[in-house]
Design a protein around this motif. Structure first.
Motif, PDB file in Angstrom:
ATOM      1  N   GLY A 119      52.047 -27.426  21.072  1.00 22.58           N
ATOM      2  CA  GLY A 119      52.078 -26.622  22.279  1.00 22.58           C
ATOM      3  C   GLY A 119      50.742 -26.090  22.733  1.00 22.58           C
ATOM      4  O   GLY A 119      50.680 -25.269  23.655  1.00 22.58           O
ATOM      5  N   ALA A 120      49.651 -26.524  22.130  1.00 16.56           N
ATOM      6  CA  ALA A 120      48.318 -26.067  22.528  1.00 16.56           C
ATOM      7  C   ALA A 120      47.653 -27.129  23.389  1.00 16.56           C
ATOM      8  O   ALA A 120      48.131 -28.256  23.516  1.00 16.56           O
ATOM      9  N   ALA A 121      46.525 -26.778  23.998  1.00 15.81           N
ATOM     10  CA  ALA A 121      45.773 -27.732  24.803  1.00 15.81           C
ATOM     11  C   ALA A 121      45.053 -28.723  23.901  1.00 15.81           C
ATOM     12  O   ALA A 121      44.773 -28.440  22.728  1.00 15.81           O
ATOM     13  N   ALA A 122      44.723 -29.889  24.475  1.00 17.22           N
ATOM     14  CA  ALA A 122      44.042 -30.920  23.693  1.00 17.22           C
ATOM     15  C   ALA A 122      42.688 -30.450  23.183  1.00 17.22           C
ATOM     16  O   ALA A 122      42.261 -30.816  22.079  1.00 17.22           O
ATOM     17  N   THR A 123      42.015 -29.608  23.983  1.00 15.58           N
ATOM     18  CA  THR A 123      40.671 -29.157  23.602  1.00 15.58           C
ATOM     19  C   THR A 123      40.684 -28.126  22.479  1.00 15.58           C
ATOM     20  O   THR A 123      39.626 -27.755  21.971  1.00 15.58           O
ATOM     21  N   VAL A 124      41.872 -27.657  22.085  1.00 17.12           N
ATOM     22  CA  VAL A 124      41.965 -26.775  20.918  1.00 17.12           C
ATOM     23  C   VAL A 124      41.557 -27.543  19.660  1.00 17.12           C
ATOM     24  O   VAL A 124      41.315 -26.961  18.604  1.00 17.12           O
ATOM     25  N   CYS A 125      41.443 -28.871  19.782  1.00 17.17           N
ATOM     26  CA  CYS A 125      40.966 -29.677  18.652  1.00 17.17           C
ATOM     27  C   CYS A 125      39.608 -29.181  18.166  1.00 17.17           C
ATOM     28  O   CYS A 125      39.281 -29.309  16.979  1.00 17.17           O
ATOM     29  N   GLY A 126      38.818 -28.604  19.086  1.00 18.51           N
ATOM     30  CA  GLY A 126      37.525 -28.048  18.690  1.00 18.51           C
ATOM     31  C   GLY A 126      37.678 -26.950  17.653  1.00 18.51           C
ATOM     32  O   GLY A 126      36.950 -26.901  16.659  1.00 18.51           O
ATOM     33  N   VAL A 127      38.648 -26.066  17.862  1.00 19.88           N
ATOM     34  CA  VAL A 127      38.900 -24.984  16.905  1.00 19.88           C
ATOM     35  C   VAL A 127      39.485 -25.543  15.615  1.00 19.88           C
ATOM     36  O   VAL A 127      39.130 -25.107  14.514  1.00 19.88           O
ATOM     37  N   VAL A 128      40.397 -26.503  15.736  1.00 21.54           N
ATOM     38  CA  VAL A 128      41.023 -27.102  14.552  1.00 21.54           C
ATOM     39  C   VAL A 128      39.962 -27.764  13.664  1.00 21.54           C
ATOM     40  O   VAL A 128      39.930 -27.563  12.446  1.00 21.54           O
ATOM     41  N   ILE A 129      39.081 -28.544  14.280  1.00 20.49           N
ATOM     42  CA  ILE A 129      38.018 -29.212  13.518  1.00 20.49           C
ATOM     43  C   ILE A 129      37.000 -28.192  13.012  1.00 20.49           C
ATOM     44  O   ILE A 129      36.558 -28.244  11.865  1.00 20.49           O
ATOM     45  N   GLY A 130      36.654 -27.227  13.870  1.00 25.82           N
ATOM     46  CA  GLY A 130      35.625 -26.254  13.515  1.00 25.82           C
ATOM     47  C   GLY A 130      36.055 -25.207  12.524  1.00 25.82           C
ATOM     48  O   GLY A 130      35.207 -24.549  11.908  1.00 25.82           O
ATOM     49  N   ALA A 131      37.381 -25.010  12.332  1.00 26.53           N
ATOM     50  CA  ALA A 131      37.849 -23.998  11.384  1.00 26.53           C
ATOM     51  C   ALA A 131      37.315 -24.274   9.984  1.00 26.53           C
ATOM     52  O   ALA A 131      36.991 -23.358   9.224  1.00 26.53           O
ATOM     53  N   MET A 132      37.207 -25.533   9.641  1.00 28.03           N
ATOM     54  CA  MET A 132      36.689 -25.915   8.330  1.00 28.03           C
ATOM     55  C   MET A 132      35.225 -25.481   8.184  1.00 28.03           C
ATOM     56  O   MET A 132      34.808 -24.985   7.130  1.00 28.03           O
ATOM     57  N   ALA A 133      34.455 -25.665   9.256  1.00 25.02           N
ATOM     58  CA  ALA A 133      33.042 -25.272   9.219  1.00 25.02           C
ATOM     59  C   ALA A 133      32.885 -23.756   9.176  1.00 25.02           C
ATOM     60  O   ALA A 133      31.977 -23.237   8.524  1.00 25.02           O
ATOM     61  N   VAL A 134      33.778 -23.018   9.866  1.00 25.99           N
ATOM     62  CA  VAL A 134      33.720 -21.549   9.842  1.00 25.99           C
ATOM     63  C   VAL A 134      33.854 -21.047   8.416  1.00 25.99           C
ATOM     64  O   VAL A 134      33.091 -20.193   7.951  1.00 25.99           O
ATOM     65  N   ALA A 135      34.842 -21.577   7.697  1.00 31.77           N
ATOM     66  CA  ALA A 135      35.046 -21.154   6.310  1.00 31.77           C
ATOM     67  C   ALA A 135      33.886 -21.584   5.419  1.00 31.77           C
ATOM     68  O   ALA A 135      33.517 -20.889   4.472  1.00 31.77           O
ATOM     69  N   GLN A 136      33.294 -22.736   5.730  1.00 29.93           N
ATOM     70  CA  GLN A 136      32.204 -23.251   4.900  1.00 29.93           C
ATOM     71  C   GLN A 136      30.965 -22.363   4.976  1.00 29.93           C
ATOM     72  O   GLN A 136      30.176 -22.317   4.031  1.00 29.93           O
TER      73      GLN A 136
ATOM     74  N   LEU B 133      45.766 -23.981  11.471  1.00 35.26           N
ATOM     75  CA  LEU B 133      44.421 -23.416  11.355  1.00 35.26           C
ATOM     76  C   LEU B 133      44.173 -22.829   9.967  1.00 35.26           C
ATOM     77  O   LEU B 133      43.062 -22.945   9.428  1.00 35.26           O
ATOM     78  N   ILE B 134      45.196 -22.195   9.385  1.00 36.93           N
ATOM     79  CA  ILE B 134      45.041 -21.649   8.031  1.00 36.93           C
ATOM     80  C   ILE B 134      44.759 -22.780   7.040  1.00 36.93           C
ATOM     81  O   ILE B 134      43.926 -22.653   6.135  1.00 36.93           O
ATOM     82  N   GLY B 135      45.470 -23.891   7.228  1.00 38.62           N
ATOM     83  CA  GLY B 135      45.223 -25.044   6.367  1.00 38.62           C
ATOM     84  C   GLY B 135      43.796 -25.541   6.453  1.00 38.62           C
ATOM     85  O   GLY B 135      43.155 -25.815   5.432  1.00 38.62           O
ATOM     86  N   ARG B 136      43.256 -25.622   7.664  1.00 39.81           N
ATOM     87  CA  ARG B 136      41.868 -26.079   7.830  1.00 39.81           C
ATOM     88  C   ARG B 136      40.870 -25.055   7.291  1.00 39.81           C
ATOM     89  O   ARG B 136      39.835 -25.422   6.732  1.00 39.81           O
ATOM     90  N   LEU B 137      41.177 -23.781   7.445  1.00 38.00           N
ATOM     91  CA  LEU B 137      40.303 -22.750   6.878  1.00 38.00           C
ATOM     92  C   LEU B 137      40.245 -22.856   5.356  1.00 38.00           C
ATOM     93  O   LEU B 137      39.175 -22.742   4.750  1.00 38.00           O
ATOM     94  N   LEU B 138      41.399 -23.076   4.740  1.00 41.18           N
ATOM     95  CA  LEU B 138      41.417 -23.241   3.285  1.00 41.18           C
ATOM     96  C   LEU B 138      40.593 -24.459   2.861  1.00 41.18           C
ATOM     97  O   LEU B 138      39.895 -24.421   1.840  1.00 41.18           O
ATOM     98  N   CYS B 139      40.662 -25.526   3.648  1.00 40.93           N
ATOM     99  CA  CYS B 139      39.847 -26.714   3.343  1.00 40.93           C
ATOM    100  C   CYS B 139      38.360 -26.367   3.370  1.00 40.93           C
ATOM    101  O   CYS B 139      37.579 -26.825   2.531  1.00 40.93           O
ATOM    102  N   GLY B 140      37.960 -25.541   4.342  1.00 42.08           N
ATOM    103  CA  GLY B 140      36.564 -25.120   4.410  1.00 42.08           C
ATOM    104  C   GLY B 140      36.170 -24.232   3.250  1.00 42.08           C
ATOM    105  O   GLY B 140      35.059 -24.320   2.720  1.00 42.08           O
TER     106      GLY B 140
END
Length: 698
Positions: free
Chosen positions: A279-296, A342-349
């Protein structure tokens, strides 16, 4: 840590002592100038001129002695050459053996001369940095501009000598002719790939490569890893390293690196579709991909500190967190929750253990194989970057098991969760925790690959070739002659204790290098992260097409490093390649803009290829230069230079991914140009900054 001046003196040949640069005198002069400048700022210009003349004298002393020794070596080779042809005609085995030994003896003399030049070159670089540190970072720029670029430059003789190359060539040719089976008339000139077949020539070639910063593929590739090396390694370095080296443990570290990079990029082709399915916009992919880098950004620091005490425990923790993160990423589809995604990607980071991987190579791999291990680290990263999107392209299926969905969106998470579980079992069974070194120097070493001040001895002088006949007496002389307080300060420079204190140690040159690193990582992240959205909007590419495109980009990394490392870097200076690469990145960004007419596939692919390849070349030469201008205080400790560069690159990824999501609010039709504008601005800024500090990158 032994003071540089003391180590320099220990490796001097006693009868050549008066021809080395007087590092101790120049260091005291810098200290004297600093005290004078506190009282009278108007003396600054006079100090520059006086110190320049002092350096001119020191360099002239070294160069004239170098030329004299080259002449003596040339004379010896010429005299041996008179016997050479006659002995070959007679085919007297004993005489050929004696002549070969005579050439080898000349080779040993040449090797000592090369290390003489090498130690002087290191001393010159250090004293230039020391002067800059005290007086506003302007002296190196002035001195290099006025001396190195002059047609009669003696400074260039120290760093870019030609005569020694001719002597090496003469020795190589003559020794090769004296090898067995000389009837084939093989020549080193006709067969340049032919092995030299003599240890002394191999040692001479290695010394020349260190002095001139010549590179090969492994060396150039290894520079990307920023693995720390001692400026002047001690005799016991290899012995200490061998005691803690365990090949399977190294392999596990490289496997961790590979899997993490696969984990980072496996979601890129499908992140936009996954976001829309929730249900999100396609460009939210930036946050999904970047969440890993934020945690890193945060994980790099605590893993860096943790690896001071253990390698095994942080790797286990990393694997568990990555297993949980990928599981949550996959379950988000059935839970219909963007938050879980997003929590999953943050944990990956938070599971990023690259600091541990680098530290293990730095501390536990023997010096003689450390460059190969560094190249393995970079190769594993590059292969993971290519395999991630390629694997995503293969996971095109859709089925359910017990109400759990397995499709193109969730399978990357499930596959990586399984991979990390298998890795965890392998790690638990096979990893061997190395014994911690008790030597203070090793305990304090950098954890995320802090670079050292000068990489001229990157492969190390494993056997100190310039030890004097009475080292103890030299030590006593040093303790009597040196300023005790200053020597103590240099002997044990304190490592930075916080990110703020580390930042205060950055010179303008280092800041420019970090800006360039930020720029290239930002440009690459914009290109990769928005590729799925852009290609879907303009070209209607499928997930498989995007995956193939990204995999092809990733596969260019190793071939490009082969070309640059083996050829281009040996034809041009690093700073020349740096500037040219920046300009090419800028050109690639400009070519990417959609201005008028239809946006075509060739335009997009060509611009992406130019940007990605240029950024990859830029990364290698930038980190090579960064290792030379970095302060020794940033070579050790938790907050080291390697951590700073890692944080700069990670922050660039965070900002780039955030830019994509914010630009998405303006609509997909504007996404491309809006995200390219910051890339262009940062790139132009870095080019201007490089021009301003160009002569300090010497």
């Amino acid at each position: 840590m032994v003071a540089f001046g003391k180590r320099l003196k220990e490796r001097q040949i006693q009868e050549w002592q008066r021809y080395y640069i007087d590092y101790k005198l120049m260091k005291k002069k810098v200290k004297q100038y600093a005290q004078q400048n506190e009282v009278a700022a108007q003396d600054r210009h006079n100090n520059l001129k006086e110190f320049s003349r002092m350096l001119d004298y020191q360099i002239e002393k070294v160069v004239l002695f170098l030329l004299e020794q080259q002449g003596l070596l040339a004379t010896k080779i010429a005299k041996l050459g008179e016997q050479h042809a006659e002995i070959l005609k007679q085919r007297n085995i004993s005489q050929i053996s004696e002549l070969r030994d005579a050439y080898r003896a000349v080779g040993q003399d040449l090797l000592k001369l090369l290390v003489f030049v090498e130690l002087n070159a290191i001393g010159l670089r250090k004293i230039l940095k020391k002067f800059d540190k005290r007086f506003g970072y302007k002296f190196t720029d002035y001195y290099v501009t006025s001396r190195a670029n002059h047609p009669y430059s003696q400074l260039q003789q120290v760093f870019k000598h030609v005569g020694i190359g001719a002597v090496v060539g003469a020795l190589s040719r003559n020794i090769a002719e004296l090898q067995e089976n000389t009837g084939s008339y093989l020549s080193i000139y006709d067969h340049p790939s032919m092995p030299l077949q003599d240890p002394v020539i191999d040692s001479i070639k290695a010394a020349v490569d260190r002095l001139t910063h010549s590179t090969n593929f492994l060396h150039f590739l290894g520079q990307h890893a920023l693995i720390m090396h001692e400026e002047i390694p001690t005799q016991d370095d290899d012995l200490d390293d061998d005691q803690s080296y365990h090949f399977i443990s190294l392999l596990l570290n490289l496997a961790n690196t590979f899997l993490y990079m696969v984990n980072t990029y496996i979601i890129v082709p499908t992140a936009d579709n996954y976001s829309m399915s929730l249900g999100a916009a396609a460009t939210v992919c930036g946050v999904v991909i970047g969440a890993m880098a934020v945690a890193q950004v945060f994980s790099s620091v605590y893993f860096s500190a943790w690896s001071n005490k253990s390698y095994f425990r942080p790797l286990v923790f990393s694997s568990i967190v990555l297993f949980l993160g990928n599981t949550l990423y996959a379950l988000a589809y059935d839970l219909d929750s963007i938050a879980v995604l997003l929590i999953g990607r943050l944990l990956c980071g938070f599971g990023s253990a690259r600091a541990v991987n680098r530290r293990y190579i730095s501390d536990c791999v023997p010096l003689k194989t450390r460059m190969q291990a560094s190249a393995g680290f970079v190769s594993a990263s590059a292969l993971g970057m290519a395999c991630g999107p390629a694997l995503a392209g293969l996971l095109q299926t859709d089925f359910q098991i017990y109400k759990i969905t397995f499709n193109a969106n969730t399978l990357p998470g499930w596959v990586m969760a399984l991979a990390w579980l298998i890795y965890l079992v392998w790690l638990w069974i096979s990893f061997k925790e190395p014994a911690r070194k008790t030597d203070n120097n090793h305990v304090e070493q950098g954890t995320d690959a802090g670079p050292v001040e000068n990489d001229a001895l990157e492969k190390g002088l494993v056997q100190p070739l310039l030890l004097s006949s009475d080292t103890k007496q030299h030590d006593e002389d040093d303790s009597q002659d040196c300023d005790a307080s200053e020597e103590a300060s240099e002997a044990s420079p304190k490592a930075a204790t916080s990110m703020g204190s580390a930042y205060k140690l950055l010179t303008p040159s280092i800041k420019v290098q970090l800006l360039i690193y930020f720029m290239l990582k930002y440009a690459m992240e914009i290109l990769l992260s928005e590729s799925s959205v852009i290609t879907s909007y303009y070209f209607s590419w499928s997930t498989s097409s995007v995956a193939i495109f990204l995999a092809c980009l990733g596969l260019t990394v190793l071939p490009i490093n082969i070309i640059v490392g083996s050829y281009i870097s040996n034809l041009f200076e690093d700073r020349q390649i740096l500037l040219a690469s920046e300009i090419m990145v800028c050109f690639g960004i400009l070519l990417s803009f959609h201005v008028i007419g239809a946006y075509s596939v060739p335009q997009y692919v060509c611009s992406a290829l130019i940007t990605f390849v240029s950024a990859e070349v830029l990364e290698g030469v930038n980190l090579s230069l960064l290792s030379r201008v970095m302060s020794s205080r940033l070579a050790r400790g938790t907050y080291n230079g390697g951590l700073l560069s890692t944080e700069a690159g990670t922050l660039a990824r965070v900002v780039a991914d955030g830019t994509i999501t914010l630009a998405g609010y303006l609509g997909q039709s504007r996404l491309l140009n809006v995200t390219l504008l910051p890339s262009l601005f940062i790139c132009i800024t870095s080019i201007i900054a490089t021009f301003c500090t160009y002569n300090t990158l010497y």
